[in-house]
Design a protein around this motif. Structure first.
Motif, PDB file in Angstrom:
ATOM      1  N   VAL A  45     -64.493  55.658  78.515  1.00 22.94           N
ATOM      2  CA  VAL A  45     -64.021  54.351  78.974  1.00 22.94           C
ATOM      3  C   VAL A  45     -63.330  53.658  77.800  1.00 22.94           C
ATOM      4  O   VAL A  45     -63.955  53.375  76.778  1.00 22.94           O
ATOM      5  CB  VAL A  45     -65.182  53.482  79.497  1.00 22.94           C
ATOM      6  CG1 VAL A  45     -64.635  52.149  80.025  1.00 22.94           C
ATOM      7  CG2 VAL A  45     -65.946  54.207  80.599  1.00 22.94           C
ATOM      8  N   LEU A  46     -62.040  53.403  77.946  1.00 25.14           N
ATOM      9  CA  LEU A  46     -61.272  52.802  76.857  1.00 25.14           C
ATOM     10  C   LEU A  46     -61.387  51.284  76.844  1.00 25.14           C
ATOM     11  O   LEU A  46     -61.415  50.669  75.779  1.00 25.14           O
ATOM     12  CB  LEU A  46     -59.797  53.193  76.980  1.00 25.14           C
ATOM     13  CG  LEU A  46     -59.493  54.692  76.968  1.00 25.14           C
ATOM     14  CD1 LEU A  46     -57.995  54.923  77.135  1.00 25.14           C
ATOM     15  CD2 LEU A  46     -59.986  55.334  75.684  1.00 25.14           C
ATOM     16  N   GLY A  47     -61.444  50.674  78.042  1.00 24.05           N
ATOM     17  CA  GLY A  47     -61.494  49.217  78.083  1.00 24.05           C
ATOM     18  C   GLY A  47     -61.431  48.697  79.495  1.00 24.05           C
ATOM     19  O   GLY A  47     -61.516  49.451  80.483  1.00 24.05           O
ATOM     20  N   LEU A  48     -61.251  47.400  79.606  1.00 25.34           N
ATOM     21  CA  LEU A  48     -61.207  46.708  80.887  1.00 25.34           C
ATOM     22  C   LEU A  48     -59.844  46.058  81.080  1.00 25.34           C
ATOM     23  O   LEU A  48     -59.228  45.598  80.112  1.00 25.34           O
ATOM     24  CB  LEU A  48     -62.279  45.616  80.946  1.00 25.34           C
ATOM     25  CG  LEU A  48     -63.727  46.020  80.619  1.00 25.34           C
ATOM     26  CD1 LEU A  48     -64.604  44.776  80.579  1.00 25.34           C
ATOM     27  CD2 LEU A  48     -64.248  47.029  81.624  1.00 25.34           C
ATOM     28  N   VAL A  49     -59.376  46.026  82.314  1.00 26.36           N
ATOM     29  CA  VAL A  49     -58.217  45.209  82.662  1.00 26.36           C
ATOM     30  C   VAL A  49     -58.763  43.853  83.094  1.00 26.36           C
ATOM     31  O   VAL A  49     -59.521  43.764  84.061  1.00 26.36           O
ATOM     32  CB  VAL A  49     -57.388  45.832  83.793  1.00 26.36           C
ATOM     33  CG1 VAL A  49     -56.207  44.921  84.151  1.00 26.36           C
ATOM     34  CG2 VAL A  49     -56.884  47.208  83.390  1.00 26.36           C
ATOM     35  N   PHE A  59     -55.383  43.927  78.457  1.00 28.72           N
ATOM     36  CA  PHE A  59     -56.310  45.015  78.167  1.00 28.72           C
ATOM     37  C   PHE A  59     -57.352  44.532  77.170  1.00 28.72           C
ATOM     38  O   PHE A  59     -57.016  43.986  76.114  1.00 28.72           O
ATOM     39  CB  PHE A  59     -55.556  46.218  77.594  1.00 28.72           C
ATOM     40  CG  PHE A  59     -56.445  47.362  77.189  1.00 28.72           C
ATOM     41  CD1 PHE A  59     -57.121  48.098  78.141  1.00 28.72           C
ATOM     42  CD2 PHE A  59     -56.604  47.694  75.850  1.00 28.72           C
ATOM     43  CE1 PHE A  59     -57.948  49.153  77.785  1.00 28.72           C
ATOM     44  CE2 PHE A  59     -57.420  48.751  75.477  1.00 28.72           C
ATOM     45  CZ  PHE A  59     -58.090  49.475  76.450  1.00 28.72           C
ATOM     46  N   LEU A  60     -58.639  44.726  77.516  1.00 31.31           N
ATOM     47  CA  LEU A  60     -59.741  44.378  76.629  1.00 31.31           C
ATOM     48  C   LEU A  60     -60.444  45.658  76.199  1.00 31.31           C
ATOM     49  O   LEU A  60     -61.146  46.287  76.998  1.00 31.31           O
ATOM     50  CB  LEU A  60     -60.729  43.450  77.348  1.00 31.31           C
ATOM     51  CG  LEU A  60     -62.012  43.095  76.579  1.00 31.31           C
ATOM     52  CD1 LEU A  60     -61.685  42.283  75.334  1.00 31.31           C
ATOM     53  CD2 LEU A  60     -62.989  42.334  77.473  1.00 31.31           C
ATOM     54  N   PRO A  61     -60.283  46.111  74.942  1.00 32.71           N
ATOM     55  CA  PRO A  61     -60.937  47.351  74.494  1.00 32.71           C
ATOM     56  C   PRO A  61     -62.454  47.224  74.568  1.00 32.71           C
ATOM     57  O   PRO A  61     -63.014  46.148  74.350  1.00 32.71           O
ATOM     58  CB  PRO A  61     -60.460  47.496  73.042  1.00 32.71           C
ATOM     59  CG  PRO A  61     -59.257  46.616  72.925  1.00 32.71           C
ATOM     60  CD  PRO A  61     -59.473  45.489  73.883  1.00 32.71           C
TER      61      PRO A  61
END
Length: 433
Positions: A45-49, A59-61
C-alpha cells in the motif's frame, strides 16, 4: 496503527475523515493506492487518495499516516496539495480491484472480490494487503448483498491480480529488487540502459526514489531528475535529505534550479537556499537542516520517542540537540547534545537539559572538510552540531556525509556492491571486472 493491531477492511476506509495532529479535518479518503508485485506476493500500500475540502484529490503517502483508528485517519500534518496523478505501476483499490473476478487457486473456481484487508507490517511503516473477501457464484457488486457463499482467503489464495512473471515492464524489475537497500538498488540502476533507468525511476514512489538518488553518482542524479515531470522532480527533492538535495540542485543550470525551487514547499525551498549559500566542502555545505531538536524541559522519554522514528538514519538518531525555542533550524541558542546511550541510562522523566554534553565545541559552518573529518576522528563522533557566531544551531553533520565527500568520485563503482545474480557482495572494478 500499531504493529499487531487488527486488520482493517478497505470498505471501512471509504469516505472516512483525515485529520492533522491538531485535530483539524483536512479531507476524506476516496481510494487506496497499491503496487502489485510479481507472483503471489501481497501488494504494497503506497498511500491514500484524499479529497480535500476544496474537492481537489491529492496523494497522501502511508509514511505520513500516523494512525488509522475509530473511523479516522491521523496524519503527520505535512501534505502535498498537488493534484493526484496515477502512475503506470499503481492500482486503485476501489477503482480497479474491488468487484473484480479472480480465481481461487485451490479449486480453480471464479469468485468476485467484495473487499480487501490491509495490515501494517511489524516494526515498519510499510502496509500491505493481506486478505481478500470474496463471493462465490455469479458476479456481483463490491458491496451488494447477492446470494452465494462468502469467504476470506489469503492474498496468495487467489490469482488474477498480480503482475505476470514473464513481463518485461518496470514492475517486474522493481519486484525483483524491492528488498534491496537504496545503495544496492542505486548500483543496479547505474548499470541499466538510460531507457530502463528512466522507466524504473518513474515507477518508484517518491520516498524510495529519493533514497536511491542520494546513493547515485552525480551524472545519474541529473539525468534521472531531468526526465521526471517538474512537479514530481520537486516532490522527490523534498523527500531527499536537505544536504543531498541542495548538492543536486547546485549542479543544475540556474534557470532549472530556480524553477524547481519555486515548485517546492516554501520551507523546503528556504532550507535548500540556505544550504546552497555555503561552500560544498564545509560543515555548512555538508550539514542537514533537520536534526532532532528538543527544548531543555523535554524529558528523556520525549527524546527516545523522537529517535525511534524508523525514517531516521542511525547517524541522525544517535543524538539529540538541545536548544532554546524555536525548535527548528536555525534555532535559538544551542545548549548542548545528549547522546542516545545517555538517554538509555537515565529515567524517562529526567529533563534533557540536566544531562547535556556541552564540553565539545560545535563546528562552525565554514569549517573545512579536513577540520570536520578530524573532529569526528578525534572524538569518535557519528554526528556533530553546526552552530553560527550567535550561538544558533544551523544543522548537524553526520559521518556518512563526511565519508561521501572524502572518498574518490568513483567510489560507488570501485567498492563492494551486491551481486545481482547471486545476492552476495563482492569487490568490482570500474570496468565491472
Amino acid at each position: 496503527m500499531a504493529a499487531g493491531a487488527p486488520r482493517i477492511f478497505v470498505s471501512h476506509l471509504s469516505g472516512i475523515a483525515v485529520f492533522d495532529p491538531a485535530g483539524d479535518q483536512v479531507g476524506r479518503v476516496r481510494d487506496l493506492v497499491v503496487m502489485l508485485r510479481v507472483g503471489r506476493k501481497p501488494p504494497r500500500v503506497l498511500g491514500l487518495v484524499v479529497e480535500l475540502t476544496t474537492r481537489r484529490r491529492i496523494f497522501l503517502p502511508m509514511t505520513r499516516v500516523t494512525g488509522i483508528e475509530s473511523g479516522q485517519v491521523i496524519t503527520t500534518g505535512v501534505l502535498n496539495v498537488r493534484r493526484f496523478e496515477q502512475r503506470p505501476t499503481e492500482r486503485l483499490v476501489f477503482g480497479e480491484l474491488l468487484d473484480r473476478r479472480v480465481t481461487l487457486t485451490e479449486t480453480g473456481e471464479e469468485v468476485t472480490v467484495l473487499d480487501l484487508s490491509v495490515q501494517q507490517l511489524p516494526a515498519r511503516r510499510d502496509w500491505e494487503i493481506d486478505k481478500v473477501f470474496v463471493r462465490k457464484g455469479r458476479k456481483g457488486g463490491a458491496f451488494r448483498r447477492n446470494k452465494g457463499e462468502t469467504l476470506t482467503v489469503e492474498w496468495s489464495g487467489v490469482s488474477g491480480f498480480s503482475v505476470e512473471e514473464q513481463g518485461q515492464g518496470a514492475e517486474n524489475l522493481l519486484a525483483t529488487f524491492e528488498q534491496l537497500r537504496p545503495a544496492d538498488l542505486a548500483n543496479v540502476l547505474h548499470h541499466l540502459s538510460a531507457k530502463r533507468r528512466a522507466e524504473v525511476a518513474a515507477a518508484l514512489d517518491d520516498d524510495r526514489l529519493a533514497d536511491v538518488l542520494e546513493e547515485l553518482p552525480e551524472d545519474d542524479q541529473i539525468e534521472i531528475l531531468g526526465k521526471l515531470k517538474e512537479e514530481r522532480a520537486a516532490d522527490v527533492l523534498e523527500a531527499m535529505d536537505p544536504d543531498d538535495a541542495a548538492d543536486l540542485l547546485g549542479e543544475l543550470p540556474e534557470a532549472d534550479k530556480e524553477r524547481l525551487l519555486s515548485l517546492m514547499q516554501p520551507e523546503d525551498a528556504a532550507d535548500m537556499r540556505r544550504l546552497m549559500a555555503y561552500e560544498e566542502h564545509t560543515a555548512g555545505g555538508l550539514m542537514t537542516t533537520e536534526p532532532i531538536v528538543l527544548r531543555p524541559d523535554a524529558t528523556v522519554a520525549d527524546a527516545l520517542a523522537r529517535i525511534r522514528n524508523p525514517d531516521l538514519s542511525p547517524a541522525h538518531a544517535a543524538q539529540v540537540y538541545v536548544c532554546r525555542p524555536p525548535e527548528e533550524t536555525p534555532t535559538g541558542k544551542y545548549l548542548g547534545t545528549v547522546h542516545f546511550q545517555r538517554l538509555l541510562r537515565d529515567p524517562p522523566y529526567t529533563l534533557v537539559g540536566s544531562i547535556l554534553d556541552d564540553d565539545l565545541q560545535p563546528l562552525e559552518p565554514d569549517a573545512a572538510l579536513p577540520v570536520v573529518a578530524g573532529f569526528f576522528a578525534a572524538y569518535d563522533m557519528v554526528a556533530a552540531p553546526v552552530v553560527d557566531d550567535s550561538g544558533a544551531l544551523l544543522g548537524a553533520v553526520t559521518v556518512d556525509d563526511v565519508l561521501d565527500h572524502m572518498l574518490p568520485d568513483d567510489w560507488r563503482e570501485t567498492e563492494y556492491h551486491l551481486d545481482e545474480t547471486t545476492g552476495t557482495t563482492g569487490e568490482v572494478g570500474a570496468d565491472g571486472a
